[in-house]
Write a protein that holds these residues in place. Sequence first.
Motif, short mmCIF file in Angstrom:
data_model
loop_
_atom_site.label_atom_id
_atom_site.label_comp_id
_atom_site.label_asym_id
_atom_site.label_seq_id
_atom_site.Cartn_x
_atom_site.Cartn_y
_atom_site.Cartn_z
N GLN A 7 0.54 -1.15 -0.06
CA GLN A 7 -0.04 0.05 -0.12
C GLN A 7 0.81 1.29 0.06
OE1 GLN A 7 -3.58 -0.06 -0.33
NE2 GLN A 7 -3.24 -1.96 -0.80
N ARG A 8 2.03 1.26 -0.06
CA ARG A 8 2.95 2.30 0.13
C ARG A 8 3.00 2.71 -1.29
NH1 ARG A 8 6.92 -0.13 1.97
NH2 ARG A 8 6.68 0.55 4.15
N PRO A 9 2.86 4.03 -1.44
CA PRO A 9 3.25 4.70 -2.85
C PRO A 9 4.58 4.70 -3.22
CG PRO A 9 2.65 6.37 -1.39
CD PRO A 9 2.37 5.23 -0.47
N ALA A 10 4.96 4.84 -4.53
CA ALA A 10 6.03 4.98 -5.01
C ALA A 10 6.97 6.20 -4.29
CB ALA A 10 6.12 5.28 -6.49
N PRO A 11 8.22 6.02 -4.08
CA PRO A 11 8.89 7.03 -3.45
C PRO A 11 8.91 8.47 -4.24
CG PRO A 11 10.64 5.34 -4.14
CD PRO A 11 9.02 4.86 -4.54
N PRO A 12 9.31 9.32 -3.39
CA PRO A 12 9.47 10.58 -4.23
C PRO A 12 10.72 10.43 -5.49
CG PRO A 12 9.52 11.09 -1.94
CD PRO A 12 9.49 9.50 -1.95
N ALA A 13 10.54 11.45 -6.59
CA ALA A 13 11.46 11.38 -7.49
C ALA A 13 12.86 11.37 -6.83
CB ALA A 13 10.95 12.55 -8.57
N GLY A 14 13.69 10.62 -7.47
CA GLY A 14 15.09 10.67 -7.18
C GLY A 14 15.45 9.55 -5.94
N PHE A 15 14.27 9.24 -5.39
CA PHE A 15 14.75 8.45 -3.97
C PHE A 15 14.66 6.85 -4.44
CE2 PHE A 15 13.62 12.40 -2.17
CZ PHE A 15 14.27 12.08 -0.86
N LEU A 16 15.43 6.07 -4.01
CA LEU A 16 15.53 4.63 -4.14
C LEU A 16 15.81 3.89 -2.77
CD1 LEU A 16 18.39 4.60 -6.92
CD2 LEU A 16 16.00 4.27 -7.22
N GLU A 17 15.16 2.79 -2.57
CA GLU A 17 15.51 1.92 -1.42
C GLU A 17 16.94 2.06 -0.71
OE1 GLU A 17 13.80 -1.91 0.89
OE2 GLU A 17 12.87 -1.38 -0.95
N ALA A 18 16.99 2.26 0.41
CA ALA A 18 18.59 2.26 0.83
C ALA A 18 18.84 0.75 1.36
CB ALA A 18 18.63 3.24 2.03
N PRO A 19 20.34 0.39 0.93
CA PRO A 19 20.46 -0.72 1.26
C PRO A 19 21.42 -0.85 2.46
CG PRO A 19 22.01 0.37 -0.23
CD PRO A 19 20.92 1.36 -0.15
N ASN A 20 21.67 -2.03 2.78
CA ASN A 20 22.56 -2.05 4.06
C ASN A 20 22.25 -1.53 5.52
OD1 ASN A 20 24.18 -3.34 2.40
ND2 ASN A 20 25.45 -1.56 1.78
N ARG A 21 21.11 -1.43 5.69
CA ARG A 21 20.40 -0.85 6.98
C ARG A 21 20.50 -1.88 8.16
NH1 ARG A 21 20.67 4.27 6.12
NH2 ARG A 21 19.82 4.63 4.19
N GLY A 22 20.75 -1.44 9.27
CA GLY A 22 20.83 -2.31 10.53
C GLY A 22 19.48 -2.78 10.96
N PRO A 23 19.27 -3.92 11.84
CA PRO A 23 17.88 -4.19 12.02
C PRO A 23 16.88 -3.51 12.47
CG PRO A 23 19.74 -5.63 12.78
CD PRO A 23 20.55 -4.52 12.45
N PHE A 24 17.37 -2.39 13.48
CA PHE A 24 16.45 -1.54 13.91
C PHE A 24 15.67 -0.80 12.81
CE2 PHE A 24 15.23 2.49 15.50
CZ PHE A 24 14.51 2.30 16.57
N MET A 25 16.54 -0.14 11.96
CA MET A 25 15.81 0.42 10.71
C MET A 25 15.23 -0.48 9.70
SD MET A 25 15.71 3.49 11.71
CE MET A 25 15.06 4.54 10.51
N LEU A 26 15.85 -1.54 9.56
CA LEU A 26 15.07 -2.42 8.79
C LEU A 26 13.87 -2.80 9.23
CD1 LEU A 26 17.57 -5.20 7.51
CD2 LEU A 26 16.62 -3.47 6.17
#
Length: 150
Positions: A7-26
Amino acid sequence: MSDGEDQRPAPPAGFLEAPNRGPFMLHNGPMFQNLEDPVAPKQAFFALQRHANTMGLVHGGMLSAFMDTVLAQAVQKVTLRAGVTVHLSVDYLDAARPDHWVIGEGRVTRETRDVVFAEGDAWCGGRHVARATGLFKMMRRRPLDDAVTP
């Protein structure tokens, strides 16, 4: 909107999903990043109902954790080193609401051999919702591939 990722809309223009996040932020994300400006990188998350407090607003703890990652990313991008938060101060300026993107931008303001100072801001729905300052202790140099990226 439901709490499901579908249900999450597409991210704002220019934003990509961030890799390598720790367990808390994941667990609290996913987080998205826009690295077009290397001096002031941006991050974003889509506020879901699980990020809300009992008043239906995005919980201050979520905004604080988000601002910590926004500042830490700015520190890492400028210094090419990982740092750990020594001090974080967050001013809550307006309410962030679920079902909206929260976008933050961080900047390094001062750098010494051992510590880096940073500041940043967050917006939601066109409103300035938070301002933060932080102090980061720099870790010993090692390849960023081995470090956990903030």
